[in-house]
Scaffold this active site. Sequence first.
Site, short mmCIF file in Angstrom:
data_model
loop_
_atom_site.label_atom_id
_atom_site.label_comp_id
_atom_site.label_asym_id
_atom_site.label_seq_id
_atom_site.Cartn_x
_atom_site.Cartn_y
_atom_site.Cartn_z
N ASP A 15 0.82 -1.23 0.00
CA ASP A 15 0.00 0.00 0.00
C ASP A 15 0.85 1.27 0.00
OD1 ASP A 15 -2.34 -1.67 0.41
OD2 ASP A 15 -1.72 -1.80 2.51
N HIS A 43 -3.92 -2.11 -7.00
CA HIS A 43 -3.16 -0.95 -7.45
C HIS A 43 -4.11 0.12 -7.96
CE1 HIS A 43 0.78 -3.46 -7.92
NE2 HIS A 43 0.34 -3.36 -6.70
#
Length: 432
Positions: A15, A43
């Site tokens: 992340d 993503h």
Amino acid sequence: MAAKNVVVIGTQWGDEGKGKIVDWLTDRAQGVVRFQGGHNAGHTLVVGGKKTVLHLIPSGILRDNVTCYIGNGVVLAPDALLKEMDMLEAAGVDVASRLKISEACPLIMPHHVALDQAREIAKGAGKIGTTGRGIGPAYEDKVARRALRLQDLFHRERFAAKLGEVLDHHNFMLKNYYKVEVVSFNQTLDGMMAMAERLKPMVADVPRSLYEANKAGGNLLFEGAQGTLLDIDHGTYPFVTSSNCTAGGAATGSGVGPSAMHYVLGITKAYTTRVGSGPFPTELFDDVGQYLGEKGHEFGATTGRQRRCGWFDAAALKRSIQINGVSGLCVTKLDVLDGLETVRVCVGYKIDGEACDILPVGAESITNVEPIYEDLPGWSDTTVGVQMFDKLPQKAQTYLKRMEELCEVPVDVVSTGPDRVETIVRRHPYEA
């Protein structure tokens, strides 16, 4: 001009904002390669204000002239792939003619998902916090040499014979140990065969394709998923994923030799987050932790789970830099720190009274460490959308310079917002 290859790696627990940076870098790449993980990655890309979340298809798909590759190190869920393709093609993105998938990819199948979910339920409070998508069990089958691979899908009899053996093994566990429903052989076989025809045109000898692309002068970009501290070997074991998310994984997971990896870009947030279980030395349980989570919109792109937030950990980053051979850093989400009076940086830990300046190995060694902090002055002016380093608030510049000193690696790129243009470039990875 000789081709140049760049590897993008998350240096924390995932992340870190890799999707945006990969999308930005594809301007200079002719090919983008996923080399590990599966559809557990999330993503997020923002282009012209429009948000797209990709789980399996490389982030380069949003650039018209870029070829995307899924390497042998990825575990492939055909249903998830086709669903993602449909979503993109409905939005006008041509996927089928630009995606090449390694014939050696192990397949994620219904029994893997059933096992993943049954295990997490059985573990109760001791769970790892997987996404429940069958990633771990699919990698286990690969290592146990019983995986069905993409190339098997185009030979019905061969596929059926292997599937029968694998299901005998896994259904025994599901029924007798986990006491849950078994997976149907006929349903699985028919379901997988129904997807074979759509997948067939995209199957390729990916190592050869990548070699030929480089030979023709094409730059490649290797897109890591998850992060170094989740790596199966180098992460906070056992609270890790099942693949190698480090730069070494780019070579093994794609079939491109390590000498062809010319630059490794390590992505790090200006603070730290973690999803799921496992040790997290700088985790905050106060108002600042809450502030970082809310301002940084810290919710997982794949699971929607709230991320745990904490201060920037230079000692953990140092470990990642050494493992990956990081050439330069990209710092993301600097703007989330805007407005804080003091910004803290973890420079090491106390372990049984002894000082240590690098993250220890394995979860057990990290659980009881006490972070050693250095306090730096915060800044009140906004950093959002700034595109020149010297236009950043002076104290934000000081913060980034201190990061460089502590980690002994240059900060080459700074992300100041989710859009491609909100980026400060001090040294471009393709020009370094």
